[in-house]
Design a protein around this motif. Sequence first.
Motif, PDB file in Angstrom:
ATOM      1  N   LEU A   1       0.815  -1.218   0.000  1.00 32.49           N
ATOM      2  CA  LEU A   1       0.000   0.000   0.000  1.00 32.49           C
ATOM      3  C   LEU A   1       0.852   1.273   0.000  1.00 32.49           C
ATOM      4  N   ASP A   2       0.204   2.375  -0.347  1.00 33.74           N
ATOM      5  CA  ASP A   2       0.909   3.649  -0.500  1.00 33.74           C
ATOM      6  C   ASP A   2       1.581   4.127   0.777  1.00 33.74           C
ATOM      7  N   PHE A   3       0.869   3.983   1.910  1.00 39.74           N
ATOM      8  CA  PHE A   3       1.439   4.575   3.125  1.00 39.74           C
ATOM      9  C   PHE A   3       2.734   3.880   3.551  1.00 39.74           C
ATOM     10  N   VAL A   4       2.868   2.618   3.170  1.00 41.33           N
ATOM     11  CA  VAL A   4       4.111   1.910   3.474  1.00 41.33           C
ATOM     12  C   VAL A   4       5.237   2.474   2.613  1.00 41.33           C
ATOM     13  N   ARG A   5       4.906   2.745   1.345  1.00 45.04           N
ATOM     14  CA  ARG A   5       5.922   3.327   0.456  1.00 45.04           C
ATOM     15  C   ARG A   5       6.322   4.707   0.965  1.00 45.04           C
ATOM     16  N   THR A   6       5.344   5.459   1.442  1.00 43.09           N
ATOM     17  CA  THR A   6       5.650   6.781   1.996  1.00 43.09           C
ATOM     18  C   THR A   6       6.610   6.652   3.178  1.00 43.09           C
ATOM     19  N   ALA A   7       6.281   5.710   4.074  1.00 43.97           N
ATOM     20  CA  ALA A   7       7.122   5.518   5.254  1.00 43.97           C
ATOM     21  C   ALA A   7       8.541   5.158   4.836  1.00 43.97           C
ATOM     22  N   ARG A   8       8.645   4.264   3.842  1.00 42.51           N
ATOM     23  CA  ARG A   8       9.980   3.863   3.376  1.00 42.51           C
ATOM     24  C   ARG A   8      10.710   5.049   2.770  1.00 42.51           C
ATOM     25  N   SER A   9       9.985   5.839   1.951  1.00 37.32           N
ATOM     26  CA  SER A   9      10.659   6.899   1.216  1.00 37.32           C
ATOM     27  C   SER A   9      11.074   8.037   2.131  1.00 37.32           C
ATOM     28  N   LYS A  10      10.413   8.188   3.278  1.00 40.43           N
ATOM     29  CA  LYS A  10      10.873   9.248   4.180  1.00 40.43           C
ATOM     30  C   LYS A  10      12.027   8.745   5.037  1.00 40.43           C
ATOM     31  N   GLY A  11      12.423   7.505   4.804  1.00 40.87           N
ATOM     32  CA  GLY A  11      13.651   7.011   5.415  1.00 40.87           C
ATOM     33  C   GLY A  11      13.463   6.269   6.719  1.00 40.87           C
ATOM     34  N   ALA A  12      12.235   5.829   7.018  1.00 36.62           N
ATOM     35  CA  ALA A  12      12.026   5.058   8.248  1.00 36.62           C
ATOM     36  C   ALA A  12      12.769   3.728   8.129  1.00 36.62           C
ATOM     37  N   PRO A  13      13.390   3.283   9.237  1.00 35.47           N
ATOM     38  CA  PRO A  13      14.119   2.018   9.172  1.00 35.47           C
ATOM     39  C   PRO A  13      13.179   0.847   8.860  1.00 35.47           C
ATOM     40  N   GLY A  14      13.727  -0.185   8.248  1.00 39.65           N
ATOM     41  CA  GLY A  14      12.938  -1.321   7.779  1.00 39.65           C
ATOM     42  C   GLY A  14      12.064  -1.950   8.845  1.00 39.65           C
ATOM     43  N   TRP A  15      12.624  -2.178  10.030  1.00 37.30           N
ATOM     44  CA  TRP A  15      11.840  -2.840  11.081  1.00 37.30           C
ATOM     45  C   TRP A  15      10.684  -1.972  11.521  1.00 37.30           C
ATOM     46  N   SER A  16      10.934  -0.650  11.506  1.00 42.23           N
ATOM     47  CA  SER A  16       9.886   0.274  11.947  1.00 42.23           C
ATOM     48  C   SER A  16       8.730   0.287  10.940  1.00 42.23           C
ATOM     49  N   VAL A  17       9.075   0.232   9.645  1.00 39.52           N
ATOM     50  CA  VAL A  17       8.032   0.203   8.619  1.00 39.52           C
ATOM     51  C   VAL A  17       7.166  -1.028   8.822  1.00 39.52           C
ATOM     52  N   ILE A  18       7.831  -2.168   9.077  1.00 43.56           N
ATOM     53  CA  ILE A  18       7.067  -3.400   9.189  1.00 43.56           C
ATOM     54  C   ILE A  18       6.271  -3.457  10.492  1.00 43.56           C
ATOM     55  N   PHE A  19       6.934  -3.185  11.607  1.00 43.40           N
ATOM     56  CA  PHE A  19       6.228  -3.404  12.869  1.00 43.40           C
ATOM     57  C   PHE A  19       5.357  -2.231  13.298  1.00 43.40           C
ATOM     58  N   ARG A  20       5.760  -1.004  12.985  1.00 41.11           N
ATOM     59  CA  ARG A  20       4.948   0.125  13.434  1.00 41.11           C
ATOM     60  C   ARG A  20       3.893   0.536  12.414  1.00 41.11           C
ATOM     61  N   HIS A  21       4.257   0.432  11.158  1.00 36.43           N
ATOM     62  CA  HIS A  21       3.307   0.906  10.154  1.00 36.43           C
ATOM     63  C   HIS A  21       2.448  -0.221   9.575  1.00 36.43           C
ATOM     64  N   ALA A  22       3.121  -1.260   9.079  1.00 33.81           N
ATOM     65  CA  ALA A  22       2.386  -2.297   8.347  1.00 33.81           C
ATOM     66  C   ALA A  22       1.644  -3.244   9.285  1.00 33.81           C
ATOM     67  N   MET A  23       2.331  -3.701  10.336  1.00 30.23           N
ATOM     68  CA  MET A  23       1.777  -4.757  11.171  1.00 30.23           C
ATOM     69  C   MET A  23       0.431  -4.387  11.786  1.00 30.23           C
TER      70      MET A  23
END
Lengths: 306, 298
Positions: free
Chosen positions: A201-223
């Motif tokens: 989804l888009d918000f995950v791409r946004t999180a990645r592109s603003k430079g959030a660390p990988g684990w944070s994208v997965i556990f804080r945003h996606a999970m």
Amino acid sequence: MTTLIVQRLGQLVFVLVALTMLIFGLMHLSGDPVTLMAGEGATLEDIERVRERMGFDQPVHVQYGRYMVGLLQGDLGTSLRQHRPVGELVIDRVPATLQLTVLAQLLAIAVAFPIGVVSAIWRNSVVDRVAMTFAVFMQAIPVFWLGIMLILIFSVGLRWTPVGGRATPEAIILPVVTLAGVFMAQNARLIRSSLLEVLSLDFVRTARSKGAPGWSVIFRHAMRNALIPLVTVLGLQFSNLLSGAVVTELVFAWPGLGRLLVQAVLNRDVPLVLGATIIIAVFVVFVNLIVDLLYGVIDPRVRTEV
Amino acid sequence: MTVGAPRSGDGPRRNPWVVFYRRYKLTVPVVLSFAILLAIVIVALGAPTFATYDPHETSLRDRLTPPLTMDASDTFRLMGTDALGRDLATRIAYGARFSLLIGLASVMIGGTIGLVLGLLAGYAGGFWEDLIMRAADLQVALPSMVLYLAILAVLGGGMVQVILILGFTGWVMYARVARAQVLAVKNQEFVIAAESLGASPLRVLIQHITPNILAPVIVIGSFDVAKNIVVAAALSFIGVGIPPSVPTWGGMLSEARDVLRLAWWPATLPGTALMILVLAVNMIGDWLRDLFDPRIDA
């Protein structure tokens, strides 16, 4: 929230009416229920005693009315074989079944969660392929056969665990593993696909592109978002979990509701069967209500709608 | 296809088998599953011809002969014998007949009822839709195994009872999916065109809507065959389904449990047969789902 509770309770009433009507109807259609219930080798006296006690000398609608009035007062009748109130017999067995199903579901989630997450993150990797192939195999194994195989290996072969019963603390290990087995596979596949969907989804791409660390994208945003469908399925699974518990309890002679129900069916103890079924139905409806309420806690979007 | 666009068959000549293989998204596990299913069907149908033993014939002298060994009368036993000296390979072959029969018959009944009710709910709407969909919700509120047991307690066990119970309680998923599909297609041009040309509701449903909603119904049906085979085996195992005099896989496992300390094969082999059949049917179900609906990711 009140609407939801009223809705679920209304559903419960309909379930109980439909169930009792079905059983009374089938009983009426399938010939003389009393001879059936009194069992083989019953004397004429036995049969008359049962007939009178069950009120079968009355027309069907009177019998049904009496039963429903009793039900409203919390009276589920008396067991034909055990000569004790059905309510008591059933409630006695609830803790064992609850223990089995809750522990099995916890184990199933504990194992499925890391597998599902790893499979989703490293999609199409060796780990993913092995895990998902294994899951497909696990889902094809019938619960009762898994139980027998575990007994064969761990009780008969290695002598690590008792064959059945609930006498020692180790006795619970095999039933829990057996019941968890199928749901483990199902949950792992579900967590994987649910997380994969969110990760695209888009918000995950946004999180990645603003430079959030990988684990944070997965556990804080996606999970957090991936968990929502999981909660729904866990609620729906409770019903299947109880179906599985019936069979598991029988394999391991686990003294729960399922075993009581099966024995009642084998004994043709209709009041006990009906009573146990009613209490299980009440159980399921309440668990679904709790899941519905939990849903609002987890997903704020739902709260406003309810 | 636009006129003038290159046809996909042009270019270097391709092996027709490869084209077929790609077109139907076949994979090695899928082909293997079909082969296994075919083998099981052949064994099941041919059991009376192939089998050298009678499935009911007991022989106490040969009891619990291990697989791949000679029994007391020096004849080879492929899968050994059970606690009563009955030939396991023969009983497993006969068991396949009952499993396949129950799986297919119950799904036919459940699928037909569900399809008809789902079509009615989706097309008629209003009162019928409410009634049918609420009934579906009600049934799902009760664990299926508990419902089967409650009904069997009143009706008693037996092959016909098991098929009817699995069939008549198996309609919910079909009805839900059929209704959703009807709602999706009933306002499309081809349906409206048929209606405005004066086609009767029944004709519209059968000729125009049904062919468009069959795919998901078939997918659910294939998974249900596997599920019902397992449930029927579980009921026989519990002792409330088909009586133990009939050689079913569930009944064989139930008897095998009593001699678990003495022999592993009577419990292992029928269960393995059951698992292989379920696995093959599930794989075919997965394949059908991917074939009909490429959007769903397994």
